[in-house]
Design an enzyme around this catalytic site. Structure first.
Site, PDB file in Angstrom:
ATOM      1  N   SER A 134       0.856  -1.193   0.000  1.00  0.00           N
ATOM      2  CA  SER A 134       0.000   0.000   0.000  1.00  0.00           C
ATOM      3  C   SER A 134       0.889   1.240   0.000  1.00  0.00           C
ATOM      4  CB  SER A 134      -0.853   0.013   1.264  1.00  0.00           C
ATOM      5  OG  SER A 134      -1.545   1.236   1.399  1.00  0.00           O
ATOM      6  N   TYR A 147      -1.852  -0.228  10.845  1.00  0.00           N
ATOM      7  CA  TYR A 147      -1.976  -0.646   9.432  1.00  0.00           C
ATOM      8  C   TYR A 147      -0.705  -0.268   8.672  1.00  0.00           C
ATOM      9  CZ  TYR A 147      -3.902  -1.058   4.681  1.00  0.00           C
ATOM     10  OH  TYR A 147      -4.128  -1.405   3.355  1.00  0.00           O
TER      11      TYR A 147
HETATM   12  P1  NDP Z   1     -11.582  -5.961   0.677  1.00  0.00           P
HETATM   13  O1  NDP Z   1     -11.959  -5.809   2.103  1.00  0.00           O
HETATM   14  O2  NDP Z   1     -12.606  -5.687  -0.376  1.00  0.00           O
HETATM   15  O3  NDP Z   1     -10.961  -7.406   0.420  1.00  0.00           O
HETATM   16  C1  NDP Z   1     -10.256  -8.104   1.383  1.00  0.00           C
HETATM   17  C2  NDP Z   1     -10.250  -9.559   0.986  1.00  0.00           C
HETATM   18  O4  NDP Z   1      -9.467 -10.294   1.942  1.00  0.00           O
HETATM   19  C3  NDP Z   1     -11.642 -10.179   0.970  1.00  0.00           C
HETATM   20  O5  NDP Z   1     -11.775 -11.012  -0.163  1.00  0.00           O
HETATM   21  C4  NDP Z   1     -11.670 -11.018   2.233  1.00  0.00           C
HETATM   22  O6  NDP Z   1     -12.500 -12.146   2.021  1.00  0.00           O
HETATM   23  C5  NDP Z   1     -10.216 -11.443   2.328  1.00  0.00           C
HETATM   24  N1  NDP Z   1      -9.865 -11.851   3.684  1.00  0.00           N
HETATM   25  C6  NDP Z   1      -9.895 -11.118   4.812  1.00  0.00           C
HETATM   26  N2  NDP Z   1      -9.533 -11.852   5.857  1.00  0.00           N
HETATM   27  C7  NDP Z   1      -9.278 -13.100   5.375  1.00  0.00           C
HETATM   28  C8  NDP Z   1      -8.878 -14.312   5.970  1.00  0.00           C
HETATM   29  N3  NDP Z   1      -8.637 -14.409   7.292  1.00  0.00           N
HETATM   30  N4  NDP Z   1      -8.733 -15.414   5.184  1.00  0.00           N
HETATM   31  C9  NDP Z   1      -8.980 -15.330   3.859  1.00  0.00           C
HETATM   32  N5  NDP Z   1      -9.338 -14.195   3.237  1.00  0.00           N
HETATM   33  C10 NDP Z   1      -9.490 -13.101   3.995  1.00  0.00           C
HETATM   34  O7  NDP Z   1     -10.349  -4.980   0.499  1.00  0.00           O
HETATM   35  P2  NDP Z   1      -9.340  -4.654  -0.707  1.00  0.00           P
HETATM   36  O8  NDP Z   1      -9.700  -5.358  -1.938  1.00  0.00           O
HETATM   37  O9  NDP Z   1      -9.193  -3.186  -0.727  1.00  0.00           O
HETATM   38  O10 NDP Z   1      -7.990  -5.246  -0.090  1.00  0.00           O
HETATM   39  C11 NDP Z   1      -7.106  -6.101  -0.784  1.00  0.00           C
HETATM   40  C12 NDP Z   1      -5.685  -5.702  -0.442  1.00  0.00           C
HETATM   41  O11 NDP Z   1      -5.414  -4.407  -0.968  1.00  0.00           O
HETATM   42  C13 NDP Z   1      -5.386  -5.630   1.047  1.00  0.00           C
HETATM   43  O12 NDP Z   1      -4.118  -6.218   1.301  1.00  0.00           O
HETATM   44  C14 NDP Z   1      -5.331  -4.129   1.317  1.00  0.00           C
HETATM   45  O13 NDP Z   1      -4.522  -3.827   2.421  1.00  0.00           O
HETATM   46  C15 NDP Z   1      -4.749  -3.631   0.011  1.00  0.00           C
HETATM   47  N6  NDP Z   1      -4.951  -2.217  -0.264  1.00  0.00           N
HETATM   48  C16 NDP Z   1      -6.204  -1.696  -0.418  1.00  0.00           C
HETATM   49  C17 NDP Z   1      -6.348  -0.341  -0.661  1.00  0.00           C
HETATM   50  C18 NDP Z   1      -7.689   0.302  -0.769  1.00  0.00           C
HETATM   51  O14 NDP Z   1      -7.768   1.552  -0.785  1.00  0.00           O
HETATM   52  N7  NDP Z   1      -8.759  -0.447  -0.884  1.00  0.00           N
HETATM   53  C19 NDP Z   1      -5.188   0.549  -0.790  1.00  0.00           C
HETATM   54  C20 NDP Z   1      -3.932  -0.113  -0.645  1.00  0.00           C
HETATM   55  C21 NDP Z   1      -3.833  -1.442  -0.385  1.00  0.00           C
HETATM   56  P3  NDP Z   1     -13.409 -12.875   3.149  1.00  0.00           P
HETATM   57  O15 NDP Z   1     -13.997 -11.811   4.021  1.00  0.00           O
HETATM   58  O16 NDP Z   1     -14.420 -13.625   2.323  1.00  0.00           O
HETATM   59  O17 NDP Z   1     -12.475 -13.804   3.875  1.00  0.00           O
END
Ligand code: NDP
Length: 241
Positions: A134, A147
């Site tokens: 990020s 974070y």
């Molecule tokens: P979302 O919350 O939309 O997606 C997060 C995903 O992680 C979901 O599919 C969730 O699925 C999965 N997840 C969470 N916990 C678990 C677990 N214990 N086991 C398996 N899967 C898990 O967020 P983003 O798409 O934004 O995030 C994706 C990545 O991008 C992250 O690493 C985030 O830090 C990074 N990021 C995002 C930014 C933003 O502005 N959105 C900016 C910079 C980085 P489920 O709940 O079904 O398990």
């Protein structure tokens, strides 16, 4: 035409991971999709996709899923360590459970899952690991202390692993998005912190869509194996922080 190799994406049930699943599948790759919720992954309706409901902190469950996927589609050529969690608050207000979960999910899991697929990649002298960091791993933001800590750590470990695997022709890449419109805010409770984040997000037009990041991922991956686009920082043009 040769079949394209297997891509594994964690956190594929929403946001960036779901977009990456669509984009890599549309490019012709079989995909192993991992998240706790199976239904949204299955609803993507992708061909040659194995959707496995697993908590990625359960390394044994992920290992079993990889074994199943490789039996059908051949060796993993790309692991996208995307699953992540963000809980924003001043440290004094932060849920201690969230502190632990952020470090587990954002830092420990990418290392442990890389260990699952690295022996094969090293032996084949090829393959790619893509860690989703990020801009919060490059700059400190208010209420982001923990974070940011997880993402700074992930960035450091990504570069460290890159140096370890470089002599073996295995690529390790960092994709560091800016603000993207996803479900990531779901762990930050209502109040001033969330309001401030949403106000900034609105002021820049809502952020990227997840497909913008997925397209950058596909571009970086598609470069020839001897080219490593080590770091992709992809953010809205109008984001000034
Ligand atoms: P979302 O919350 O939309 O997606 C997060 C995903 O992680 C979901 O599919 C969730 O699925 C999965 N997840 C969470 N916990 C678990 C677990 N214990 N086991 C398996 N899967 C898990 O967020 P983003 O798409 O934004 O995030 C994706 C990545 O991008 C992250 O690493 C985030 O830090 C990074 N990021 C995002 C930014 C933003 O502005 N959105 C900016 C910079 C980085 P489920 O709940 O079904 O398990």
């Amino acid at each position: 035409m040769d079949e394209l190799p297997l891509v594994v994406i964690t956190g594929a049930s929403s946001g960036i991971g779901a977009a990456a699943a669509r984009v890599f599948s549309a490019a012709g790759h079989p995909v192993l999709l991992l998240a706790r919720r199976a239904e949204p992954m299955e609803a993507l309706g992708l061909p040659r996709a194995l959707c496995v409901a697993a908590d990625v902190t359960d390394t044994a469950a992920v290992a079993r899923a990889i074994t199943r996927a490789e039996a059908g589609f051949g060796p993993v050529d790309l692991l996208v360590n995307n699953a992540g969690m963000m809980s924003l608050a001043p440290v004094v207000d932060l849920d201690p459970g969230h502190v632990q979960r952020m470090f587990d999910l954002n830092c420990v899991v990418p290392v442990l899952l890389s260990r699952l697929i690295l022996p094969g990649m090293l032996a084949r002298r090829g393959g790619t690991i893509m860690n989703v960091g990020s801009i919060a791993g490059k700059t400190l933001y208010g209420d982001h202390t923990v974070y940011c800590g997880t993402k700074y750590a992930l960035h450091a470990m990504t570069e460290g692993l890159r140096r370890e695997t470089a002599p073996h022709n295995v690529r390790v890449m960092l994709v560091a998005p800016g603000m993207v419109d996803t479900g990531l805010l779901g762990n930050t409770g209502e109040g001033e912190v969330l309001d401030a984040y949403l106000a900034y997000k609105k002021s820049i037009g809502g952020g990227l869509v997840a497909e913008d990041v997925a397209a950058a991922m596909l571009h970086a991956y598609r470069l020839p194996q001897h080219v490593n686009l080590r770091e992709v920082v992809v953010a809205p043009t109008v984001q000034d922080a």
